[in-house]
Every structure is written in structure tokens, then in C-alpha cells.
Design a protein around this motif. Structure first.
Motif, short mmCIF file in Angstrom:
data_model
loop_
_atom_site.label_atom_id
_atom_site.label_comp_id
_atom_site.label_asym_id
_atom_site.label_seq_id
_atom_site.Cartn_x
_atom_site.Cartn_y
_atom_site.Cartn_z
N ALA A 15 -27.86 4.43 1.93
CA ALA A 15 -25.88 3.91 2.23
C ALA A 15 -26.05 3.19 3.08
CB ALA A 15 -25.76 5.75 1.81
N GLY A 16 -27.15 3.68 4.30
CA GLY A 16 -25.92 2.53 5.66
C GLY A 16 -27.11 1.07 6.09
N LEU A 17 -28.30 1.66 5.40
CA LEU A 17 -28.76 -0.08 5.17
C LEU A 17 -27.90 -1.10 4.00
CD1 LEU A 17 -33.01 0.76 4.82
CD2 LEU A 17 -31.52 -1.07 6.26
N LEU A 18 -27.26 -0.66 2.67
CA LEU A 18 -26.83 -1.12 1.40
C LEU A 18 -24.80 -1.31 2.59
CD1 LEU A 18 -27.13 0.73 -1.48
CD2 LEU A 18 -27.72 -1.26 -0.75
N LEU A 19 -25.33 -1.22 2.81
CA LEU A 19 -23.28 -1.14 3.33
C LEU A 19 -23.75 -2.19 4.94
CD1 LEU A 19 -20.59 0.13 4.26
CD2 LEU A 19 -21.12 1.07 6.23
N ALA A 20 -24.55 -2.17 5.98
CA ALA A 20 -25.74 -3.19 6.26
C ALA A 20 -25.38 -4.53 5.93
CB ALA A 20 -26.20 -2.44 7.87
N ALA A 21 -26.05 -4.35 4.96
CA ALA A 21 -26.66 -6.00 3.75
C ALA A 21 -24.80 -5.94 3.45
CB ALA A 21 -27.15 -5.15 2.60
N GLY A 22 -23.66 -5.27 2.96
CA GLY A 22 -22.66 -5.90 2.93
C GLY A 22 -21.82 -6.60 3.52
N ILE A 23 -21.81 -5.99 4.66
CA ILE A 23 -21.63 -6.84 6.40
C ILE A 23 -21.87 -7.56 6.43
CG2 ILE A 23 -21.06 -6.50 8.58
CD1 ILE A 23 -20.69 -3.54 7.74
N LEU A 24 -23.72 -7.99 6.53
CA LEU A 24 -24.00 -9.14 7.04
C LEU A 24 -23.77 -10.34 5.78
CD1 LEU A 24 -25.73 -10.67 9.04
CD2 LEU A 24 -27.67 -9.67 7.16
N ALA A 25 -22.99 -9.59 4.15
CA ALA A 25 -23.40 -10.90 3.39
C ALA A 25 -21.69 -11.46 3.48
CB ALA A 25 -23.12 -10.60 2.22
N LEU A 26 -21.20 -10.19 3.39
CA LEU A 26 -19.65 -10.50 4.13
C LEU A 26 -19.26 -12.16 5.25
CD1 LEU A 26 -17.45 -10.12 2.00
CD2 LEU A 26 -16.54 -8.16 4.62
N PHE A 27 -19.97 -11.46 6.12
CA PHE A 27 -20.48 -12.36 7.39
C PHE A 27 -20.43 -13.25 7.54
CE2 PHE A 27 -22.07 -13.40 11.48
CZ PHE A 27 -21.47 -13.74 12.45
N LEU A 28 -21.48 -14.18 6.21
CA LEU A 28 -21.97 -14.72 6.21
C LEU A 28 -21.00 -16.00 5.45
CD1 LEU A 28 -26.38 -13.79 5.91
CD2 LEU A 28 -25.16 -15.12 8.06
N HIS A 29 -20.38 -15.26 4.76
CA HIS A 29 -20.00 -15.68 3.09
C HIS A 29 -18.88 -16.23 4.26
CE1 HIS A 29 -17.55 -16.27 0.00
NE2 HIS A 29 -16.63 -16.01 0.56
N PHE A 30 -17.93 -16.06 5.67
CA PHE A 30 -17.06 -16.06 6.25
C PHE A 30 -17.45 -17.46 6.93
CE2 PHE A 30 -14.58 -12.62 4.03
CZ PHE A 30 -13.80 -12.81 3.98
N THR A 31 -18.21 -16.71 7.94
CA THR A 31 -18.98 -18.25 8.75
C THR A 31 -19.47 -19.23 7.85
OG1 THR A 31 -20.50 -17.06 8.79
CG2 THR A 31 -19.22 -16.01 10.43
N ARG A 32 -20.08 -19.35 6.80
CA ARG A 32 -20.66 -20.11 6.38
C ARG A 32 -19.98 -21.16 5.79
NH1 ARG A 32 -26.67 -18.83 3.68
NH2 ARG A 32 -26.51 -21.42 4.43
N THR A 33 -18.31 -21.00 5.12
CA THR A 33 -17.72 -21.23 3.73
C THR A 33 -16.99 -22.53 5.54
OG1 THR A 33 -16.82 -19.75 3.58
CG2 THR A 33 -18.76 -20.65 2.24
N ASN A 34 -16.65 -21.34 6.02
CA ASN A 34 -15.11 -21.98 6.92
C ASN A 34 -15.41 -23.34 7.62
OD1 ASN A 34 -12.68 -20.90 7.41
ND2 ASN A 34 -14.00 -19.11 8.69
N GLY A 35 -14.52 -23.71 7.47
CA GLY A 35 -14.61 -25.38 7.64
C GLY A 35 -15.25 -26.31 7.22
N GLY A 36 -15.49 -26.11 6.74
CA GLY A 36 -16.34 -27.25 5.83
C GLY A 36 -16.44 -28.20 4.90
N SER A 37 -16.80 -28.70 4.61
CA SER A 37 -16.14 -30.22 4.13
C SER A 37 -16.91 -30.91 2.74
CB SER A 37 -15.61 -31.42 4.52
OG SER A 37 -16.35 -31.88 5.23
N VAL A 38 -17.12 -31.35 2.16
CA VAL A 38 -17.83 -32.29 1.45
C VAL A 38 -18.12 -33.69 0.66
CG1 VAL A 38 -18.39 -32.12 -1.38
CG2 VAL A 38 -16.68 -29.97 -0.78
N ARG A 39 -18.95 -34.33 1.18
CA ARG A 39 -19.10 -35.15 1.46
C ARG A 39 -20.10 -36.12 0.13
NH1 ARG A 39 -19.34 -39.23 5.72
NH2 ARG A 39 -19.51 -37.37 6.98
N ILE A 40 -18.67 -37.30 -0.24
CA ILE A 40 -19.52 -37.46 -1.65
C ILE A 40 -20.14 -39.36 -1.39
CG2 ILE A 40 -18.68 -38.98 -4.08
CD1 ILE A 40 -16.44 -36.88 -3.49
N GLU A 41 -21.42 -39.57 -1.35
CA GLU A 41 -21.95 -40.39 -1.55
C GLU A 41 -22.22 -41.44 -3.12
OE1 GLU A 41 -24.51 -40.85 2.33
OE2 GLU A 41 -24.21 -38.77 1.77
N GLN A 42 -22.54 -42.93 -2.69
CA GLN A 42 -22.53 -43.47 -3.86
C GLN A 42 -23.53 -44.43 -3.41
OE1 GLN A 42 -18.00 -43.31 -5.87
NE2 GLN A 42 -19.35 -43.43 -7.22
#
Ligand SMILES: [Zn+2]
Length: 125
Positions: A15-42
Motif C-alpha cells: 500500500a505504501g509503495l502504491l501510494l508513493a508511486a501514485g504521488i510520484l506519477a502525480l508529481f511528474l504529471h504536474f511538473t512535466r506538463t506545466n508551462g509547455g508549448s507545442v511547436r509546429i514545424e513544416q
């Protein structure tokens, strides 16, 4: 009795490991998607940079080549395209910095970049 105790500890550990994994996933989700932009190159030229956090749907057109780009809930994907291989459509959604969708027949590259102007993103580098 000893076995019973061990099992209970195992459950607690899992249960502790699952909780830690969940927190880590949440942390990565927020930190990795924050402030991103989408570059389009043709054809190697940047034609647009769109904010990742603003939902949009637009058709990228160039000499009759079309790709329908969708940005929704911090994810980007090509919903429709008139290219011959449809690999860009099958690539599905991307949401993290550094990921990209490539449409070779249309020489189109869609890349997610981290926004350098946000404090959240600066912390992750
Ligand atoms: Zn394509």
C-alpha cells in the motif's frame, strides 16, 4: 501468528509503495506538463507555437496537405490527416516535453517544448 503479522506488513508495504508511486506519477504529471508549448514545424520551418494548456483544434495546411491538430487537457494529437501512411494519426497523443509527432509525407513535426518562462518548469531542469 508470525505469518499473519508478516502478511499484514506486506500489505502495508505494498500500500505504501502504491501510494508513493501514485504521488510520484502525480508529481511528474504536474511538473512535466506545466508551462509547455507545442511547436509546429513544416519543412524545417517553425510555423506556429501554441500553448499546451489552451484547448484548440486546427487544421494545418500546406500545398493541399492537411493535418488536423488537437490540443486538449494538456495532450496533443493529430486527429485526421490526408497523408498516405497516417502514421501521425496512429502515433496518438503526446503530452511530455521532448515528445513529438512526425508526419513524414507532409514534412510536419509537432514537438512539445517546456516553457522557459514558468518557475515550475525551471525547477525540473
Ligand atoms: Zn501523416
Amino acid at each position: 501468528m508470525a505469518l499473519k503479522g508478516t502478511r499484514r506488513n506486506d500489505i502495508r508495504l505494498i500500500a505504501g509503495l502504491l501510494l508513493a508511486a501514485g504521488i510520484l506519477a502525480l508529481f511528474l504529471h504536474f511538473t512535466r506538463t506545466n508551462g509547455g508549448s507545442v511547436r509546429i514545424e513544416q519543412d524545417g520551418v517553425t510555423t506556429a507555437v501554441l500553448p499546451l494548456d489552451r484547448d484548440t483544434r486546427q487544421t494545418i495546411e500546406r500545398d493541399g496537405d492537411t493535418n488536423v491538430l488537437v490540443i486538449e487537457n494538456g495532450a496533443v494529437w493529430v486527429e485526421e490527416a490526408n497523408c498516405r501512411d497516417k502514421i501521425c494519426v496512429r502515433q496518438g497523443a503526446i503530452r511530455y516535453t521532448g515528445q513529438s509527432i512526425v508526419c513524414l509525407p507532409h514534412k510536419l513535426v509537432i514537438t512539445i517544448e517546456g516553457g522557459s518562462d514558468t518557475p515550475f518548469d525551471a525547477q525540473t531542469r
